[in-house]
Design an enzyme around this catalytic site. Structure first.
Site, short mmCIF file in Angstrom:
data_model
loop_
_atom_site.label_atom_id
_atom_site.label_comp_id
_atom_site.label_asym_id
_atom_site.label_seq_id
_atom_site.Cartn_x
_atom_site.Cartn_y
_atom_site.Cartn_z
NE ARG A 21 46.44 29.70 30.97
CZ ARG A 21 47.75 29.76 30.75
NH1 ARG A 21 48.54 28.73 31.00
NH2 ARG A 21 48.31 30.86 30.28
N GLY A 22 46.39 29.23 27.08
CA GLY A 22 47.51 29.92 26.43
C GLY A 22 47.33 29.76 24.93
CB ALA A 23 47.34 32.26 22.21
CD GLN A 53 44.72 32.68 33.90
OE1 GLN A 53 44.54 33.50 34.80
NE2 GLN A 53 43.79 32.47 32.98
NE ARG A 65 39.69 30.46 26.53
CZ ARG A 65 40.71 30.88 27.28
NH1 ARG A 65 41.86 30.22 27.30
NH2 ARG A 65 40.60 31.98 27.99
CG ASN A 125 48.21 38.94 26.96
OD1 ASN A 125 48.22 37.80 26.49
ND2 ASN A 125 48.83 39.24 28.08
CE LYS A 126 43.79 35.49 30.95
NZ LYS A 126 42.40 35.03 30.67
CG ASP A 182 45.31 35.31 24.25
OD1 ASP A 182 45.89 35.89 25.18
OD2 ASP A 182 45.03 34.10 24.26
O1 MRU Z 1 42.88 32.62 29.46
P1 MRU Z 1 44.28 32.13 29.20
O2 MRU Z 1 44.96 31.63 30.41
O3 MRU Z 1 44.32 31.16 28.05
O4 MRU Z 1 45.06 33.43 28.73
C1 MRU Z 1 46.37 33.30 28.28
C2 MRU Z 1 47.01 34.59 27.97
O5 MRU Z 1 46.40 35.63 27.99
C3 MRU Z 1 48.44 34.55 27.53
O6 MRU Z 1 49.10 35.70 27.92
C4 MRU Z 1 48.48 34.45 25.99
O7 MRU Z 1 47.74 33.36 25.55
C5 MRU Z 1 49.85 34.34 25.49
S1 MRU Z 1 50.53 32.78 25.97
C6 MRU Z 1 51.88 32.45 25.22
#
Ligand code: MRU
Length: 348
Positions: A46-48, A196, A89, A247-248, A237
């Site tokens: 996970r994470g962009a 997370q 996603r 973002n999250k 993201d």
């Molecule tokens: O749902 P996730 O865990 O993939 O969400 C991740 C985030 O929102 C991060 O803050 C974002 O991807 C930036 S990560 C470098």
């Protein structure tokens, strides 16, 4: 970094299964597009930036499978995989960005052969991975131009080595401050519903011996009122043309609370996270996730209620006017973002 989100070794892709963290540290092998799709959707990876890198390697390992096909069939099959993975996603634009980078190679009419294209795809996937690691490091040090020192900072979600190809985006800035010997303490938002922050960031910071305190998301505003924090940083993201940031879920509330308390809000993201084709944040598709993710926290079983009407968006939008600065590998930009984002991309 101690715990990379993914490794490419001996022509094989491995990911650290993040659904098992912090209890178990286990790398699993990803052998095809179906396994990659499942791993991305289930948030094993996970994470962009990390999902973009994963998608790039997946296109390469899929291409390898079709090595004996003629060019037309090869392209057709890979295009099918491209469309399949891009749906995985919807919010993080790095996924589409990386897939488009790979697509430009297998759709390139000037390619001499299938085998040459496969070689080029491998080189490109590795370079997407490496470039992200370099961007993280550069971004980290760029962030020190604006972070206060001593630094008492709140971060949200996980943006470190578990979310990128390097040491992270927002977390990269924190790691850079630590490397420079700054006085820093990190308050980690738990990040409901999937934790997370509580499961990943709190673990990652402790693995790296960085002073940190875990808080529930709803504690953040109170901490600000008590004057125990002087900055907020999170990743992104997707950042659109006017500087609005997806973002999250919970990032927006954090930014609103920080603005009320006159605390600066920093966003850290590589340029691969920008999507200048969208004018503003309302145009960003927001991923909706299963009601079970919220209900499971309370141990509810599905038959307990008449219905399970749960609203579970995975991301929110922070409007640009709540953001003090955006840190990228090319430098730090401030308002008016519409203008400074354009200038950032003119640098290429
Ligand atoms: O749902 P996730 O865990 O993939 O969400 C991740 C985030 O929102 C991060 O803050 C974002 O991807 C930036 S990560 C470098």
């Amino acid at each position: 970094m101690n715990n990379p989100a993914l490794k490419f070794e001996n022509d094989t892709v491995y990911i650290l299964d993040q659904t098992l963290l912090p209890h178990q540290k286990k790398y699993i092998r990803i052998q095809d597009a179906e396994a990659a799709f499942e791993a991305i959707q289930a948030l094993r990876i996970r994470g962009a930036p990390a999902i973009g890198i994963m998608a790039a390697y997946t296109m390469y390992i899929t291409a390898r499978k079709y090595k004996d096909d003629d060019f037309i069939l090869f392209r057709k099959k890979l295009d099918h995989t491209y469309h399949y993975l891009i749906e995985c996603r919807p919010t993080a634009v790095n996924l589409a960005w990386a897939l488009n980078e790979m697509r430009s190679l297998f759709m390139d009419e000037s390619s001499s052969s299938v085998s040459e294209t496969i070689k080029a795809m491998k080189i490109r996937a590795i370079s997407i991975h490496k470039t992200d690691a370099e961007a993280c490091r550069q971004m980290g040090f760029n962030g020190l131009d604006i972070l206060p020192n001593p630094c008492r900072i709140i971060t949200h979600c996980n943006t470190g080595s578990l979310a990128t190809g390097g040491w992270g985006t927002a977390m990269g800035v924190i790691y850079a401050a630590v490397e420079k010997g700054w006085d820093i303490h990190v308050f980690v938002d738990e990040t409901r519903p999937l934790g997370q922050g509580g499961r990943l960031t709190f673990w990652e910071l402790q693995q790296n011996r960085i002073p940190c305190t875990l808080i529930t998301d709803s504690t953040a505003a109170f901490l600000m009122k008590q004057k125990r924090v002087n900055s907020v940083i999170f990743g992104a993201d997707r950042i659109v043309a006017n500087g609005d940031v997806a973002n999250k879920i919970g990032s927006y509330s954090l930014a609103v609370a920080a603005n009320y308390h006159q605390i600066p809000v920093f966003v850290a993201a590589p340029t691969s996270t920008f999507d200048r084709s969208l004018e503003n944040g309302d145009m960003i598709p927001i991923e909706q996730r299963d009601s079970k993710e919220i209900l499971q926290i309370y141990g509810y079983d599905n038959n307990l209620f008449v219905h399970n009407d749960v609203y579970n968006p995975a991301f929110d939008i922070t409007p640009a006017d709540l953001i003090t600065a955006i840190v990228t590998e090319r430098g730090v930009i401030k308002k008016p973002f519409q203008k400074t984002i354009n200038q950032l991309f003119k640098q290429i």
